[in-house]
Design a protein around this motif. Structure first.
Motif, PDB file in Angstrom:
ATOM      1  N   ARG A 168       1.100  -1.534   0.023  1.00  0.00           N
ATOM      2  CA  ARG A 168      -0.125  -0.016  -0.496  1.00  0.00           C
ATOM      3  C   ARG A 168       1.082   1.233   0.031  1.00  0.00           C
ATOM      4  NH1 ARG A 168      -2.689  -2.908   4.168  1.00  0.00           N
ATOM      5  NH2 ARG A 168      -1.362  -1.575   5.672  1.00  0.00           N
ATOM      6  N   MET A 169       2.173   1.100  -0.126  1.00  0.00           N
ATOM      7  CA  MET A 169       3.293   2.476   0.098  1.00  0.00           C
ATOM      8  C   MET A 169       2.669   3.201  -1.229  1.00  0.00           C
ATOM      9  SD  MET A 169       6.499   0.483   1.941  1.00  0.00           S
ATOM     10  CE  MET A 169       6.993   2.354   2.437  1.00  0.00           C
ATOM     11  N   VAL A 170       3.227   4.571  -1.609  1.00  0.00           N
ATOM     12  CA  VAL A 170       2.667   5.230  -2.050  1.00  0.00           C
ATOM     13  C   VAL A 170       3.939   6.319  -2.190  1.00  0.00           C
ATOM     14  CG1 VAL A 170       1.238   6.959  -3.650  1.00  0.00           C
ATOM     15  CG2 VAL A 170       0.160   4.720  -2.552  1.00  0.00           C
ATOM     16  N   GLN A 171       4.879   6.838  -3.785  1.00  0.00           N
ATOM     17  CA  GLN A 171       5.978   7.618  -3.147  1.00  0.00           C
ATOM     18  C   GLN A 171       5.050   9.038  -3.363  1.00  0.00           C
ATOM     19  OE1 GLN A 171       8.775   8.018  -7.179  1.00  0.00           O
ATOM     20  NE2 GLN A 171       9.516   9.310  -5.571  1.00  0.00           N
ATOM     21  N   LEU A 172       5.608   9.888  -1.971  1.00  0.00           N
ATOM     22  CA  LEU A 172       4.937  10.989  -2.020  1.00  0.00           C
ATOM     23  C   LEU A 172       6.412  11.933  -1.503  1.00  0.00           C
ATOM     24  CD1 LEU A 172       2.507  13.384  -1.994  1.00  0.00           C
ATOM     25  CD2 LEU A 172       1.934  13.041   0.263  1.00  0.00           C
ATOM     26  N   ALA A 173       6.908  12.589  -2.947  1.00  0.00           N
ATOM     27  CA  ALA A 173       8.191  13.167  -2.278  1.00  0.00           C
ATOM     28  C   ALA A 173       8.185  14.736  -2.072  1.00  0.00           C
ATOM     29  CB  ALA A 173       8.954  13.731  -3.974  1.00  0.00           C
ATOM     30  N   PRO A 174       9.053  15.661  -1.646  1.00  0.00           N
ATOM     31  CA  PRO A 174       8.105  16.938  -1.258  1.00  0.00           C
ATOM     32  C   PRO A 174       8.844  17.557  -2.972  1.00  0.00           C
ATOM     33  CG  PRO A 174      10.513  16.135   0.270  1.00  0.00           C
ATOM     34  CD  PRO A 174       9.664  15.485  -0.995  1.00  0.00           C
ATOM     35  N   GLY A 175       8.517  18.632  -2.713  1.00  0.00           N
ATOM     36  CA  GLY A 175       8.413  19.164  -3.790  1.00  0.00           C
ATOM     37  C   GLY A 175       8.759  20.946  -4.647  1.00  0.00           C
ATOM     38  N   VAL A 176       9.045  21.619  -5.033  1.00  0.00           N
ATOM     39  CA  VAL A 176      10.140  23.102  -5.388  1.00  0.00           C
ATOM     40  C   VAL A 176       8.751  23.994  -5.188  1.00  0.00           C
ATOM     41  CG1 VAL A 176      12.316  24.004  -6.623  1.00  0.00           C
ATOM     42  CG2 VAL A 176      11.528  21.413  -5.305  1.00  0.00           C
ATOM     43  N   ASP A 177       8.945  24.975  -5.292  1.00  0.00           N
ATOM     44  CA  ASP A 177       8.390  26.327  -6.016  1.00  0.00           C
ATOM     45  C   ASP A 177       8.402  26.730  -6.566  1.00  0.00           C
ATOM     46  OD1 ASP A 177       6.765  28.543  -5.814  1.00  0.00           O
ATOM     47  OD2 ASP A 177       6.568  29.331  -4.520  1.00  0.00           O
ATOM     48  N   GLU A 178       8.915  26.496  -8.231  1.00  0.00           N
ATOM     49  CA  GLU A 178       9.287  26.974  -9.515  1.00  0.00           C
ATOM     50  C   GLU A 178       9.253  28.791  -9.574  1.00  0.00           C
ATOM     51  OE1 GLU A 178       5.476  26.242 -11.237  1.00  0.00           O
ATOM     52  OE2 GLU A 178       6.797  25.286  -9.450  1.00  0.00           O
ATOM     53  N   LYS A 179       8.229  28.726  -8.862  1.00  0.00           N
ATOM     54  CA  LYS A 179       8.444  31.022  -9.020  1.00  0.00           C
ATOM     55  C   LYS A 179       9.194  31.536  -7.954  1.00  0.00           C
ATOM     56  CE  LYS A 179       3.676  30.097 -10.943  1.00  0.00           C
ATOM     57  NZ  LYS A 179       3.562  28.771 -10.611  1.00  0.00           N
ATOM     58  N   THR A 180       9.649  30.576  -6.865  1.00  0.00           N
ATOM     59  CA  THR A 180      10.234  30.704  -6.353  1.00  0.00           C
ATOM     60  C   THR A 180      11.923  31.053  -6.824  1.00  0.00           C
ATOM     61  OG1 THR A 180       8.608  30.767  -4.411  1.00  0.00           O
ATOM     62  CG2 THR A 180      11.136  31.467  -3.566  1.00  0.00           C
ATOM     63  N   PHE A 181      11.663  30.052  -6.870  1.00  0.00           N
ATOM     64  CA  PHE A 181      13.725  29.423  -6.994  1.00  0.00           C
ATOM     65  C   PHE A 181      13.930  29.251  -8.189  1.00  0.00           C
ATOM     66  CE2 PHE A 181      12.794  27.130  -2.895  1.00  0.00           C
ATOM     67  CZ  PHE A 181      13.789  28.042  -2.288  1.00  0.00           C
ATOM     68  N   HIS A 182      14.486  29.903  -8.762  1.00  0.00           N
ATOM     69  CA  HIS A 182      14.679  29.948 -10.223  1.00  0.00           C
ATOM     70  C   HIS A 182      15.501  30.687 -10.987  1.00  0.00           C
ATOM     71  CE1 HIS A 182      13.710  35.175 -10.197  1.00  0.00           C
ATOM     72  NE2 HIS A 182      12.541  34.367  -9.071  1.00  0.00           N
ATOM     73  N   PRO A 183      15.862  30.561 -12.419  1.00  0.00           N
ATOM     74  CA  PRO A 183      17.844  31.479 -12.623  1.00  0.00           C
ATOM     75  C   PRO A 183      16.650  33.155 -12.697  1.00  0.00           C
ATOM     76  CG  PRO A 183      16.610  29.548 -14.091  1.00  0.00           C
ATOM     77  CD  PRO A 183      15.560  30.329 -13.436  1.00  0.00           C
ATOM     78  N   GLY A 184      17.639  33.667 -12.289  1.00  0.00           N
ATOM     79  CA  GLY A 184      17.639  35.241 -11.581  1.00  0.00           C
ATOM     80  C   GLY A 184      17.239  35.716 -11.143  1.00  0.00           C
ATOM     81  N   SER A 185      17.143  34.786  -9.589  1.00  0.00           N
ATOM     82  CA  SER A 185      16.495  35.017  -8.234  1.00  0.00           C
ATOM     83  C   SER A 185      17.071  36.149  -7.696  1.00  0.00           C
ATOM     84  CB  SER A 185      16.478  33.706  -7.686  1.00  0.00           C
ATOM     85  OG  SER A 185      17.702  33.348  -7.316  1.00  0.00           O
ATOM     86  N   GLY A 186      18.797  36.982  -7.936  1.00  0.00           N
ATOM     87  CA  GLY A 186      19.015  37.995  -7.173  1.00  0.00           C
ATOM     88  C   GLY A 186      20.244  36.969  -6.999  1.00  0.00           C
ATOM     89  N   GLY A 187      20.949  35.941  -7.639  1.00  0.00           N
ATOM     90  CA  GLY A 187      22.031  36.044  -6.956  1.00  0.00           C
ATOM     91  C   GLY A 187      23.523  36.878  -7.314  1.00  0.00           C
ATOM     92  N   ASP A 188      23.515  37.905  -8.157  1.00  0.00           N
ATOM     93  CA  ASP A 188      24.519  39.018  -8.695  1.00  0.00           C
ATOM     94  C   ASP A 188      24.632  40.357  -7.092  1.00  0.00           C
ATOM     95  OD1 ASP A 188      24.776  37.747 -11.236  1.00  0.00           O
ATOM     96  OD2 ASP A 188      24.013  38.813 -11.663  1.00  0.00           O
ATOM     97  N   ALA A 189      23.627  40.432  -7.078  1.00  0.00           N
ATOM     98  CA  ALA A 189      23.438  40.969  -5.505  1.00  0.00           C
ATOM     99  C   ALA A 189      23.851  40.355  -4.377  1.00  0.00           C
ATOM    100  CB  ALA A 189      21.905  41.499  -5.443  1.00  0.00           C
ATOM    101  N   ILE A 190      23.673  38.572  -4.330  1.00  0.00           N
ATOM    102  CA  ILE A 190      24.277  38.597  -2.646  1.00  0.00           C
ATOM    103  C   ILE A 190      25.588  38.715  -3.238  1.00  0.00           C
ATOM    104  CG2 ILE A 190      24.352  36.454  -1.374  1.00  0.00           C
ATOM    105  CD1 ILE A 190      21.913  37.416  -1.477  1.00  0.00           C
ATOM    106  N   ARG A 191      26.541  38.120  -4.069  1.00  0.00           N
ATOM    107  CA  ARG A 191      27.942  37.862  -5.050  1.00  0.00           C
ATOM    108  C   ARG A 191      28.164  39.147  -4.863  1.00  0.00           C
ATOM    109  NH1 ARG A 191      29.904  34.636  -9.285  1.00  0.00           N
ATOM    110  NH2 ARG A 191      29.158  32.758  -9.292  1.00  0.00           N
ATOM    111  N   GLU A 192      27.864  40.617  -5.042  1.00  0.00           N
ATOM    112  CA  GLU A 192      28.365  42.429  -4.923  1.00  0.00           C
ATOM    113  C   GLU A 192      28.460  41.964  -3.166  1.00  0.00           C
ATOM    114  OE1 GLU A 192      29.218  44.247  -6.202  1.00  0.00           O
ATOM    115  OE2 GLU A 192      28.768  43.324  -8.214  1.00  0.00           O
ATOM    116  N   ARG A 193      27.016  42.065  -2.265  1.00  0.00           N
ATOM    117  CA  ARG A 193      27.690  41.453  -0.771  1.00  0.00           C
ATOM    118  C   ARG A 193      28.155  41.572  -0.567  1.00  0.00           C
ATOM    119  NH1 ARG A 193      22.171  39.713   2.525  1.00  0.00           N
ATOM    120  NH2 ARG A 193      21.001  40.010   0.941  1.00  0.00           N
TER     121      ARG A 193
END
Length: 380
Positions: A168-193
């Motif tokens: 009766r086991m069923v796979q139920l994995a965690p997910g990802v909010d693809e709208k929150t985690f995406h390319p262009g998420s602000g990494g350049d600002a962190i690098r500068e900081r």
């Protein structure tokens, strides 16, 4: 979906991967058909105020137990039964099967028609020890479905269950909010900081505990720097292993090329992923298989951000990587394996781009929260 009572120790504002999993799922269920029974985060004014603020912001009812750790005691079981009846719940979801799933028979007797128990990495450890193995077997017999993260956790836990419960086991994995985690998420600002602009960055986002393998990354840095002299390792997160890691970086002679951010606010995590060129967390299994990675949602968050990933081979971590497509799986605890893959990626921008794009597409195809919440609704 029946009106559902979630019973859990793992719920925000207490930090952690299981907590984020449950909260994200809960937010995608009908709030009018949901009640959460959870432990208190921590005692004291700060913990009480933080918990009260969090609970007030939720669209569903949250009931807190006075204890900081729910256990299936007679008192806690009676409280769960009372909430089930008070709110007319017909389904129960145990956010972590062990040990709270031992309350399933009492909740069934009180009127629960569907009982779902979700397993994570620690239940795979329970399945290895005779005493806890028997308790896990009882949980399987008392619930309708035990869910699992991936094939590693399924195979370990299923071996402790009756054949009927395992079936009766069923796979139920965690997910990802693809709208929150995406390319262009602000990494350049962190690098500068952080003063990392223009440098190749290997980023690791995780709690600082031995299993995660930040020490392996630090030991890999001399070999990485020999071929990519301006590379930097960005270690994001806090935890009990921090001081040991700081000392290790000093002893290894790479302290100038390792940056520790400490714990960062959740809303800044996507940008910290984005600050990297490569994501690496070479997790390893410890304590004879009792301390093991259940899945490793950080790999999928990094993939959603467009980064290639280097993962350790502990437990279910390989389930979060398409080996050779979204990144690579290396031997957990091997600095040389880790350095080899990281150097290859740092030296090949086109390979990084291809792996990052494939990882992003895979998250959108397979790991979105809305897809996974639909599976949970069906189970309930």
């Amino acid at each position: 979906m029946h009106k559902t009572l979630i019973v859990t120790n793992d719920f925000p504002p207490r930090p952690g991967g299981i907590q984020a999993f449950l909260h994200n799922m809960a937010l995608r269920l009908d709030p009018e058909r949901l009640v959460v029974y959870a432990s208190t985060w921590k005692r004291g004014r700060e913990g009480t105020e933080a918990t009260a603020r969090f609970d007030a912001e939720q669209p569903f009812r949250v009931v807190r137990d006075r204890t900081t750790m729910l256990l299936p005691t007679p008192r806690v079981t009676a409280r769960a039964v009372g909430l089930l009846r008070e709110h007319g719940c017909a389904s129960v979801w145990f956010g972590a099967a062990a040990p709270l799933g031992l309350m399933a028979p009492a909740l069934r007797k009180a009127g629960a028609r569907r009982i779902v128990a979700t397993t994570h990495g620690h239940e795979a450890g329970w399945a290895q020890l005779p005493g806890s193995r028997q308790l896990l077997r009882r949980i399987g017999e008392g619930t309708d479905t035990i869910t699992y993260l991936g094939e590693y956790t399924r195979s370990r836990i299923a071996a402790a269950l009756t054949p009927e419960a395992a079936g009766r086991m069923v796979q139920l994995a965690p997910g990802v909010d693809e709208k929150t985690f995406h390319p262009g998420s602000g990494g350049d600002a962190i690098r500068e900081r952080l003063g990392l602009a223009g440098r190749p960055v290997v980023v690791c986002v995780s709690r600082l505990v031995p299993r995660k393998g930040q020490d392996t990354l630090i030991r890999a840095m001399p070999a990485i720097l020999a071929q990519v002299p301006d590379a930097v390792l960005l270690i994001v997160g806090g935890g009990p292993y921090e001081q040991e890691l700081l000392r290790l970086a000093a002893r290894t002679g790479v302290a100038g090329s390792v940056r520790f951010t400490g714990a960062v606010p959740w809303e800044e995590l996507p940008a910290h992923y984005g600050a990297g060129d490569v994501f690496a967390m070479p997790c390893r299994t410890r304590r004879g298989g009792l301390d093991v990675e259940g899945l490793g949602i950080v790999y999928l968050e990094a993939s959603a951000t467009g980064l290639p990933v280097v993962a350790g081979d502990s437990g279910g971590a390989p389930d979060a990587v398409l080996d050779g497509e979204t990144g690579w799986v290396v031997r957990g605890g091997s600095p040389s394996d880790c350095a080899d893959r990281i150097v290859t990626l740092l030296k090949d921008p086109e390979l990084r781009r291809r792996m990052g794009e494939r990882g992003r597409a895979w998250v959108e195809e397979r790991w979105r929260w809305d897809l996974l919440a639909t599976q949970l609704q069906a189970l309930l």
